[in-house]
Design a protein around this motif. Structure first.
Motif, PDB file in Angstrom:
ATOM      1  N   ALA A  30       0.831  -1.210   0.000  1.00  0.00           N
ATOM      2  CA  ALA A  30       0.000   0.000   0.000  1.00  0.00           C
ATOM      3  C   ALA A  30       0.865   1.260   0.000  1.00  0.00           C
ATOM      4  N   TRP A  31       2.137   1.115   0.290  1.00  0.00           N
ATOM      5  CA  TRP A  31       3.094   2.226   0.209  1.00  0.00           C
ATOM      6  C   TRP A  31       3.963   2.064  -1.053  1.00  0.00           C
ATOM      7  N   ASP A  78       2.047   9.182  -4.712  1.00  0.00           N
ATOM      8  CA  ASP A  78       2.397   8.716  -3.370  1.00  0.00           C
ATOM      9  C   ASP A  78       3.443   7.599  -3.434  1.00  0.00           C
ATOM     10  N   GLY A  79       3.275   6.682  -4.388  1.00  0.00           N
ATOM     11  CA  GLY A  79       4.259   5.601  -4.556  1.00  0.00           C
ATOM     12  C   GLY A  79       5.640   6.176  -4.837  1.00  0.00           C
ATOM     13  N   ALA A 111       1.971   3.102  11.504  1.00  0.00           N
ATOM     14  CA  ALA A 111       2.121   4.242  10.593  1.00  0.00           C
ATOM     15  C   ALA A 111       3.035   3.944   9.410  1.00  0.00           C
ATOM     16  N   ASN A 112       3.842   2.909   9.517  1.00  0.00           N
ATOM     17  CA  ASN A 112       4.879   2.670   8.508  1.00  0.00           C
ATOM     18  C   ASN A 112       4.619   1.420   7.668  1.00  0.00           C
ATOM     19  N   PRO A 113       5.295   1.340   6.502  1.00  0.00           N
ATOM     20  CA  PRO A 113       5.129   0.169   5.628  1.00  0.00           C
ATOM     21  C   PRO A 113       5.871  -1.043   6.165  1.00  0.00           C
ATOM     22  N   ILE A 114       5.308  -1.659   7.172  1.00  0.00           N
ATOM     23  CA  ILE A 114       5.958  -2.796   7.845  1.00  0.00           C
ATOM     24  C   ILE A 114       5.023  -4.008   7.776  1.00  0.00           C
ATOM     25  N   ASP A 115       5.584  -5.153   7.376  1.00  0.00           N
ATOM     26  CA  ASP A 115       4.781  -6.382   7.265  1.00  0.00           C
ATOM     27  C   ASP A 115       4.981  -7.323   8.452  1.00  0.00           C
ATOM     28  N   ARG A 163      -5.893   7.195   7.371  1.00  0.00           N
ATOM     29  CA  ARG A 163      -5.874   7.849   6.055  1.00  0.00           C
ATOM     30  C   ARG A 163      -4.769   7.219   5.233  1.00  0.00           C
ATOM     31  N   GLU A 164      -5.005   6.994   3.945  1.00  0.00           N
ATOM     32  CA  GLU A 164      -4.042   6.228   3.162  1.00  0.00           C
ATOM     33  C   GLU A 164      -3.114   7.058   2.300  1.00  0.00           C
TER      34      GLU A 164
END
Ligand code: FES
Length: 576
Positions: free
Chosen positions: A12-13, A20-21, A112-116, A573-574
């Protein structure tokens, strides 16, 4: 290509083809990351409590590199990030004041962060529960790597243990059995390698809790910080967290009721810290598992203390690792029907699959069931008119002759009042008295200080008195010992009965019956209550005010009321 077909949260990030990407990827590339690292592979956060102000965690940057090596090997993208670190020895008024703040830092950083998936790097006492609490409120795949204990302290040919021997040395200095020069020499002899306290204090207990809960790999608890196998464990953890993301093995699949029950029994077998009670209650609250103070007594009561480590026994964590570490203890509990064998762990195997062949190489360090260190270990949960919502005592660290005791109260309104008064030669006190300390609980201190193991008056120490019954709404260091009743609920600062105790009142403690009784009539207590005034908060505003306004009592884990529960990973919010 990473070969991953699954779409992970981080897509999603990093997977977007729009403005945004561009922003998400471009700024990351200033770290020299090539294009193909944004191909949809699992992004692994390495949540680090490294800090030079937290000496127990000062080596965690090195360990993070080992985790990264494993993440790269498994095809993930490791991204290390800092969170606030709570060093037990330096923070004032107490590191516990900040445990919940750190947990917020962790939770919000993850969401908040792009973490899996995340590897939590922790060690010093509060860092472990804080990180697990924060992660539990998010529910990502989570694996804990503890920093590991220091090597055994060595002083004049003898092993000395963190904390435990500080209390002893301090008493010896006070009574003239140790010179000031010897006292200073002992400092560098005690802490001689990287790592956290090497007694079975709170840090070692929590590292063991993590392993018993299934959140850490086998041997997470005991491998010394400087043993090369600690680095191997970190590297394997890095590989494994990538697989956990691929298999969607989230923390809520590990932290089940059975996992908590296993951990409570393990705590009994270890003679672990009373702080674990508060921390596990708080973690359970975050993940939505119903765990009560009474569970500690019910589950742990028939578990003998097997591990002969300070402060309950005589060895240290290095000895524990060489003897077989936690897997050996788990196997012994499993053979006695005291372990849920099917509880899942982070390596994808059950706890029993992990430990069923674990050897015990030293039966002095890990005692067999027929020769335990203490027959009934665990945590005693006491109730009575002095603690209507409960209090705890650790039988393995207490004196058997004081477990059923009636004595005259000597009362201290605050820890400062105690310090002023305890060595007054005119203080009317003898070894049968009960020391009572008020206003040291979650709201009263604030932060619930580790002052419950009040040092005995010098005049009694000089006479060779080693232990007395002590009662407070405080905590005590996991490295401490004595017949110490802690976590009295409700605490004095909110008007609990502890607030009403006066010098000269008689108090009865009966550990076998699990009772704590103040022998004062209801009418007199009512009169005292009418006169009672709540203490004033010394510092208003800021985080401390937020904490005092929202902290729960110790029987609910002293979490902040609005932090209880799991809020998941969804962001509100995305886009920017
Ligand atoms: Fe950090 Fe004991 S002071 S673990």
């Amino acid at each position: 290509m990473s070969g991953d077909r699954k779409v992970y949260r981080s897509a999603a990030w990093f997977g977007r083809r729009d403005k945004d990407g561009f922003i998400h990827r471009s700024w990351m590339k200033n770290q020299g990351l090539p294009d193909d690292l944004f191909d949809g592979r699992p992004v692994i956060g390495i949540c680090n409590t490294w800090s030079e102000l937290t000496p127990c965690n000062a080596h965690l940057r090195d360990l993070a590199e080992r985790v990264k090596r494993g993440v790269w090997e498994a095809g993930g993208l490791p991204l290390e990030f800092p969170v606030m670190s709570t060093g037990e020895t330096n923070m004032r008024p107490t590191a516990m004041l900040y445990r919940n703040l750190v947990s917020m830092d962790v939770e919000e950083s993850l969401r908040a962060n792009p973490i899996d998936g995340v590897v939590l790097l922790c060690g010093c006492d509060k860092t472990t529960p804080a990180l697990v609490m924060g992660a539990a409120s998010c529910d990502l795949p989570t694996l804990v790597v503890s920093g590991g204990p220091m090597l055994n302290g060595k002083y004049r040919g003898q092993d000395i243990g963190s904390g435990t021997d500080v209390w002893r040395f301090s008493a010896e200095l006070k009574t003239g059995r140790m010179t000031e020069q010897e006292f200073f020499q002992a400092e560098s002899c005690m802490s001689r390698s990287a790592g956290h306290c090497m007694t079975m204090g709170t840090a070692s207990t929590m590292a063991a809790m993590v392993e018993a809960l299934g959140l850490g790999l086998p041997h997470n608890a005991a491998i010394p910080a400087v043993d090369s196998r600690r680095g191997v464990l970190a590297q394997v953890a890095g590989r494994r967290i990538v697989e956990m993301v691929r298999g969607d093995l989230t923390i809520s699949r590990i932290l089940t009721r059975k996992a908590f029950e296993n951990a409570i029994r393990v705590n009994g077998a270890l003679g672990g810290s009373t702080n674990a009670v508060i921390h596990l209650l708080a973690i359970a609250g975050r993940i939505g598992i119903s765990l009560k103070l009474e569970d500690w007594d019910g589950l742990g009561r028939n578990v003998p203390t097997l591990v002969n480590l300070m402060p309950s026994g005589k060895f240290l964590m290095e000895d524990f690792y060489y003897a077989g570490g936690l897997p050996a203890v788990l196997r012994m509990l499993g053979t006695q029907g005291l372990l849920h064998r099917d509880a899942l762990t982070v390596n994808g195997r059950t706890i029993w699959e992990n430990c069923q062949d674990a050897p015990n190489w030293n039966e002095e360090v890990i005692r067999p069931f027929d020769r335990p260190l203490v027959e009934h270990g665990g945590i005693a949960v006491l109730r009575g008119n002095l603690a209507p919502d409960g209090a705890v005592l650790k039988p393995s660290a207490a004196s058997p002759e004081l477990m059923n005791h009636r004595g005259r109260a000597v009362v201290f309104e605050t820890i400062e009042h105690y310090k002023e008064r305890i060595n007054d030669p005119h203080l009317d006190i003898d070894e049968n008295c009960v020391l009572v300390l008020k206003n040291s609980g979650p709201k009263g201190y604030p932060g619930m200080a580790e002052v419950g193991n009040m040092e005995l008056p010098a005049k009694l120490l000089e006479r060779g008195v080693k232990d007395m019954v002590r009662i407070s709404d405080a905590r005590m260091s996991g490295t401490a010992y004595g017949t110490v009743v802690l976590h009295v609920c409700p605490e004095a600062a909110v008007g609990g009965p502890l607030a009403l105790v006066k010098d000269g009142d008689m108090i009865r403690l009966n550990v076998e019956a699990r009772t704590l009784h103040l022998e004062v009539g209801d009418e007199e207590l009512k009169r005292r209550r009418a006169e009672w005034k709540p203490p004033m908060l010394e510092m208003k505003g800021g985080y401390q005010q937020l904490y005092v306004d929202h902290v729960l009592q110790a029987n609910f884990g002293a979490d902040l009321d609005f932090l209880v529960g799991c809020r998941g990973t969804k962001v509100t919010r995305e886009s920017h």
